[in-house]
Design a protein around this motif. Structure first.
Motif, PDB file in Angstrom:
ATOM      1  N   TYR A   6     -19.862 -21.103  -0.911  1.00  0.00           N
ATOM      2  CA  TYR A   6     -19.165 -22.215  -0.277  1.00  0.00           C
ATOM      3  C   TYR A   6     -18.505 -23.113  -1.317  1.00  0.00           C
ATOM      4  CZ  TYR A   6     -23.551 -24.811  -1.182  1.00  0.00           C
ATOM      5  OH  TYR A   6     -24.666 -25.383  -1.770  1.00  0.00           O
ATOM      6  N   LEU A   7     -17.379 -23.662  -0.917  1.00  0.00           N
ATOM      7  CA  LEU A   7     -16.594 -24.579  -1.737  1.00  0.00           C
ATOM      8  C   LEU A   7     -16.550 -25.942  -1.063  1.00  0.00           C
ATOM      9  CD1 LEU A   7     -13.436 -22.344  -2.432  1.00  0.00           C
ATOM     10  CD2 LEU A   7     -15.469 -22.557  -3.869  1.00  0.00           C
ATOM     11  N   LEU A   8     -16.302 -26.963  -1.840  1.00  0.00           N
ATOM     12  CA  LEU A   8     -16.121 -28.302  -1.292  1.00  0.00           C
ATOM     13  C   LEU A   8     -14.694 -28.766  -1.545  1.00  0.00           C
ATOM     14  CD1 LEU A   8     -19.449 -30.094  -2.283  1.00  0.00           C
ATOM     15  CD2 LEU A   8     -18.612 -29.694   0.048  1.00  0.00           C
ATOM     16  N   ALA A   9     -14.021 -29.193  -0.491  1.00  0.00           N
ATOM     17  CA  ALA A   9     -12.705 -29.816  -0.636  1.00  0.00           C
ATOM     18  C   ALA A   9     -12.944 -31.281  -0.970  1.00  0.00           C
ATOM     19  CB  ALA A   9     -11.912 -29.681   0.662  1.00  0.00           C
ATOM     20  N   LYS A  10     -12.259 -31.765  -1.988  1.00  0.00           N
ATOM     21  CA  LYS A  10     -12.486 -33.132  -2.446  1.00  0.00           C
ATOM     22  C   LYS A  10     -11.176 -33.905  -2.555  1.00  0.00           C
ATOM     23  CE  LYS A  10     -16.562 -31.870  -5.229  1.00  0.00           C
ATOM     24  NZ  LYS A  10     -17.534 -32.903  -4.808  1.00  0.00           N
ATOM     25  N   TRP A  70      -4.473 -25.739   3.766  1.00  0.00           N
ATOM     26  CA  TRP A  70      -5.710 -24.986   3.561  1.00  0.00           C
ATOM     27  C   TRP A  70      -6.052 -24.145   4.786  1.00  0.00           C
ATOM     28  CZ3 TRP A  70      -8.143 -29.927   1.160  1.00  0.00           C
ATOM     29  CH2 TRP A  70      -7.928 -29.923  -0.236  1.00  0.00           C
ATOM     30  N   ARG A  71      -5.837 -24.692   5.969  1.00  0.00           N
ATOM     31  CA  ARG A  71      -6.115 -23.939   7.188  1.00  0.00           C
ATOM     32  C   ARG A  71      -5.247 -22.692   7.277  1.00  0.00           C
ATOM     33  NH1 ARG A  71     -10.721 -23.635   9.796  1.00  0.00           N
ATOM     34  NH2 ARG A  71     -11.650 -25.686  10.112  1.00  0.00           N
ATOM     35  N   ILE A  82      -1.441 -18.719  -7.258  1.00  0.00           N
ATOM     36  CA  ILE A  82      -0.424 -19.651  -7.715  1.00  0.00           C
ATOM     37  C   ILE A  82       0.134 -19.138  -9.039  1.00  0.00           C
ATOM     38  CG2 ILE A  82       0.009 -22.000  -8.528  1.00  0.00           C
ATOM     39  CD1 ILE A  82      -0.505 -21.881  -5.567  1.00  0.00           C
ATOM     40  N   GLY A  83       1.433 -19.064  -9.159  1.00  0.00           N
ATOM     41  CA  GLY A  83       2.047 -18.569 -10.391  1.00  0.00           C
ATOM     42  C   GLY A  83       2.284 -17.076 -10.392  1.00  0.00           C
ATOM     43  N   GLY A  84       1.912 -16.419  -9.272  1.00  0.00           N
ATOM     44  CA  GLY A  84       2.151 -14.985  -9.173  1.00  0.00           C
ATOM     45  C   GLY A  84       0.916 -14.147  -9.466  1.00  0.00           C
ATOM     46  N   GLY A  85       1.046 -12.864  -9.282  1.00  0.00           N
ATOM     47  CA  GLY A  85      -0.083 -11.957  -9.491  1.00  0.00           C
ATOM     48  C   GLY A  85      -0.334 -11.128  -8.243  1.00  0.00           C
ATOM     49  N   GLU A  86      -1.350 -10.269  -8.306  1.00  0.00           N
ATOM     50  CA  GLU A  86      -1.659  -9.398  -7.180  1.00  0.00           C
ATOM     51  C   GLU A  86      -2.232 -10.193  -6.006  1.00  0.00           C
ATOM     52  OE1 GLU A  86      -4.130  -6.143  -8.209  1.00  0.00           O
ATOM     53  OE2 GLU A  86      -2.832  -5.417  -9.826  1.00  0.00           O
ATOM     54  N   ILE A  87      -1.846  -9.790  -4.813  1.00  0.00           N
ATOM     55  CA  ILE A  87      -2.347 -10.434  -3.605  1.00  0.00           C
ATOM     56  C   ILE A  87      -3.843 -10.155  -3.459  1.00  0.00           C
ATOM     57  CG2 ILE A  87      -2.213 -10.428  -1.085  1.00  0.00           C
ATOM     58  CD1 ILE A  87       0.753  -9.852  -1.332  1.00  0.00           C
ATOM     59  N   THR A  98      -9.232 -17.841  -6.096  1.00  0.00           N
ATOM     60  CA  THR A  98      -7.792 -18.064  -5.960  1.00  0.00           C
ATOM     61  C   THR A  98      -7.525 -19.319  -5.152  1.00  0.00           C
ATOM     62  OG1 THR A  98      -7.460 -15.665  -5.997  1.00  0.00           O
ATOM     63  CG2 THR A  98      -5.614 -17.007  -5.242  1.00  0.00           C
ATOM     64  N   LEU A  99      -8.323 -19.529  -4.114  1.00  0.00           N
ATOM     65  CA  LEU A  99      -8.157 -20.715  -3.274  1.00  0.00           C
ATOM     66  C   LEU A  99      -8.408 -21.996  -4.078  1.00  0.00           C
ATOM     67  CD1 LEU A  99      -7.593 -21.603  -0.321  1.00  0.00           C
ATOM     68  CD2 LEU A  99     -10.063 -21.659   0.007  1.00  0.00           C
ATOM     69  N   GLN A 100      -9.398 -21.938  -4.980  1.00  0.00           N
ATOM     70  CA  GLN A 100      -9.708 -23.110  -5.794  1.00  0.00           C
ATOM     71  C   GLN A 100      -8.500 -23.571  -6.607  1.00  0.00           C
ATOM     72  OE1 GLN A 100     -13.884 -21.508  -7.215  1.00  0.00           O
ATOM     73  NE2 GLN A 100     -13.522 -23.535  -8.059  1.00  0.00           N
ATOM     74  N   LYS A 101      -7.699 -22.623  -7.038  1.00  0.00           N
ATOM     75  CA  LYS A 101      -6.558 -22.941  -7.898  1.00  0.00           C
ATOM     76  C   LYS A 101      -5.389 -23.559  -7.139  1.00  0.00           C
ATOM     77  CE  LYS A 101      -7.833 -19.262 -11.117  1.00  0.00           C
ATOM     78  NZ  LYS A 101      -7.473 -17.961 -11.718  1.00  0.00           N
ATOM     79  N   THR A 102      -5.509 -23.652  -5.801  1.00  0.00           N
ATOM     80  CA  THR A 102      -4.427 -24.266  -5.023  1.00  0.00           C
ATOM     81  C   THR A 102      -4.504 -25.788  -5.079  1.00  0.00           C
ATOM     82  OG1 THR A 102      -5.712 -24.271  -2.955  1.00  0.00           O
ATOM     83  CG2 THR A 102      -4.390 -22.303  -3.436  1.00  0.00           C
ATOM     84  N   GLY A 103      -5.660 -26.340  -5.456  1.00  0.00           N
ATOM     85  CA  GLY A 103      -5.805 -27.791  -5.507  1.00  0.00           C
ATOM     86  C   GLY A 103      -4.845 -28.410  -6.504  1.00  0.00           C
ATOM     87  N   LYS A 104      -4.402 -29.630  -6.188  1.00  0.00           N
ATOM     88  CA  LYS A 104      -3.428 -30.292  -7.061  1.00  0.00           C
ATOM     89  C   LYS A 104      -3.513 -31.797  -6.876  1.00  0.00           C
ATOM     90  CE  LYS A 104       1.562 -30.426  -8.027  1.00  0.00           C
ATOM     91  NZ  LYS A 104       2.894 -29.937  -7.586  1.00  0.00           N
ATOM     92  N   GLY A 105      -3.451 -32.529  -7.977  1.00  0.00           N
ATOM     93  CA  GLY A 105      -3.426 -33.988  -7.907  1.00  0.00           C
ATOM     94  C   GLY A 105      -4.699 -34.558  -7.304  1.00  0.00           C
ATOM     95  N   ASN A 106      -4.544 -35.341  -6.226  1.00  0.00           N
ATOM     96  CA  ASN A 106      -5.681 -35.998  -5.583  1.00  0.00           C
ATOM     97  C   ASN A 106      -6.542 -35.028  -4.780  1.00  0.00           C
ATOM     98  OD1 ASN A 106      -3.177 -37.946  -5.528  1.00  0.00           O
ATOM     99  ND2 ASN A 106      -4.981 -39.239  -5.750  1.00  0.00           N
ATOM    100  N   PHE A 107      -6.003 -33.856  -4.460  1.00  0.00           N
ATOM    101  CA  PHE A 107      -6.709 -32.900  -3.600  1.00  0.00           C
ATOM    102  C   PHE A 107      -7.150 -31.683  -4.413  1.00  0.00           C
ATOM    103  CE2 PHE A 107      -4.077 -35.460  -0.890  1.00  0.00           C
ATOM    104  CZ  PHE A 107      -4.823 -35.648   0.262  1.00  0.00           C
ATOM    105  N   VAL A 108      -8.454 -31.446  -4.463  1.00  0.00           N
ATOM    106  CA  VAL A 108      -8.977 -30.330  -5.243  1.00  0.00           C
ATOM    107  C   VAL A 108     -10.041 -29.576  -4.444  1.00  0.00           C
ATOM    108  CG1 VAL A 108      -8.554 -31.463  -7.459  1.00  0.00           C
ATOM    109  CG2 VAL A 108     -10.763 -31.765  -6.329  1.00  0.00           C
ATOM    110  N   ILE A 109     -10.326 -28.365  -4.879  1.00  0.00           N
ATOM    111  CA  ILE A 109     -11.402 -27.575  -4.286  1.00  0.00           C
ATOM    112  C   ILE A 109     -12.340 -27.161  -5.410  1.00  0.00           C
ATOM    113  CG2 ILE A 109     -11.990 -25.450  -3.085  1.00  0.00           C
ATOM    114  CD1 ILE A 109      -9.444 -25.574  -1.588  1.00  0.00           C
ATOM    115  N   ALA A 110     -13.624 -27.399  -5.221  1.00  0.00           N
ATOM    116  CA  ALA A 110     -14.613 -27.114  -6.263  1.00  0.00           C
ATOM    117  C   ALA A 110     -15.666 -26.133  -5.777  1.00  0.00           C
ATOM    118  CB  ALA A 110     -15.294 -28.416  -6.703  1.00  0.00           C
ATOM    119  N   ASP A 111     -16.093 -25.244  -6.683  1.00  0.00           N
ATOM    120  CA  ASP A 111     -17.173 -24.308  -6.378  1.00  0.00           C
ATOM    121  C   ASP A 111     -18.461 -25.108  -6.202  1.00  0.00           C
ATOM    122  OD1 ASP A 111     -18.793 -22.152  -6.070  1.00  0.00           O
ATOM    123  OD2 ASP A 111     -18.632 -21.438  -8.142  1.00  0.00           O
TER     124      ASP A 111
END
Length: 287
Positions: A6-10, A70-71, A82-87, A98-111
């Motif tokens: 599980y991850l936490l959106a922050k 995120w939904r 993000i930035g390309g690569g294999e799906i 991969t989902l964790q790396k979508t966070g940016k600025g005030n919105f982040v996702i942490a393991d």
């Protein structure tokens, strides 16, 4: 045994203070994904009730966009890095990384960890509900409880002075301002506005720790200065509401904060209800 992670959106209200607040939880297993976010409509995932967005979030529109983003990612069968690569397929453990790396600025996702017990497909929703309750709802409620008391007393004065009944009274009012070529949005506790802003009201909690007081003071001063220099409001139209006892007001950093911000706005201390009522009642009489 399937590993359930599980991850936490922050959300980080102030990037300088860097004090993340939990706003959601995402539970993954090879069998499926479940997620819960604050202020989200339980019947319509991705749809956010603006009235229920936490008070510490400074931009309602950005919050809605991130929950929706995120939904959409979670409902897809795969995700592109993000930035390309294999799906990456949703059934792969790499999906969460991969989902964790979508966070940016005030919105982040942490393991946040793994669930040690075996979790079946039918159990995912219950696990998500439990983690959401423990790690998001309970923390949000406990952290906001002092502010709710402050908020409740403010609301009582708003009702008593009939300011809340004013036809142009608005809660959680967003104000946009261009600062150095970049458009910023600030959300104020209340406002009197009908196309033109007559009054902006902001509840302002002064932290306990010295370092936090300085950063909080600087952030608020920056906001007020940006709006005043941008001719969005005047210092007379901005009302800053605090809740400080005489003992706290005598502390050096608190005193400096009240002096600085009081020179940039109308400073109202609800510990002095006569003063607060006078400012609110005056505003209630505006056309």
């Amino acid at each position: 045994m399937n590993t359930t992670k599980y991850l936490l959106a922050k959300y980080i209200p102030d990037m300088h203070r860097f004090e993340p607040r939990n706003i959601g939880v995402i539970v993954w297993s090879p069998l499926g994904i479940e997620a819960r976010f604050l202020a989200e409509n339980a019947q319509r995932p991705g749809e956010v009730d603006g009235r229920s967005i936490p008070a510490f979030v400074t931009s309602d529109s950005a919050y809605k966009q991130w929950v929706r983003y995120w939904r959409e990612a979670l409902s897809s069968s795969s995700i592109r890095p993000i930035g390309g690569g294999e799906i990456v397929p949703a059934s792969s453990p790499s999906f969460m990384e991969t989902l964790q790396k979508t966070g940016k600025g005030n919105f982040v996702i942490a393991d946040a960890g793994s669930v040690l017990d075996e979790v079946g497909e039918d159990d995912l929703a219950a696990v998500a509900n439990q983690l959401y309750s423990q790690l998001v709802l309970e923390l949000s409620t406990s952290e906001e409880s002092p502010d709710r008391s402050f908020k409740e007393r403010c609301d009582e004065l708003l009702v008593k002075t009939q300011l809340k009944a004013h036809r142009h009274f608005r809660d959680r009012y967003p104000v946009k301002c261009t600062v150095r070529g970049v458009e910023e949005e600030y959300v104020f506790s209340h406002a009197l506005a009908n196309g033109t802003i007559e009054r902006l009201f902001q509840r302002f909690n002064i932290p306990d720790k010295k370092g936090h007081i300085q950063k909080s003071r600087d952030a608020m001063a920056w906001t007020l200065e940006s709006l005043i220099n941008g001719k969005v409001v005047t210092s007379d139209q901005a009302v800053l509401i605090v809740d400080e006892t005489p003992e706290r007001q005598s502390e050096t950093e608190v005193e400096k904060t009240l002096k600085l911000l009081g020179g940039m706005s109308r400073l109202v201390n609800i510990q002095n209800p006569v003063q607060a009522e006078a400012v609110f009642a005056e505003a209630a009489k505006l056309p």
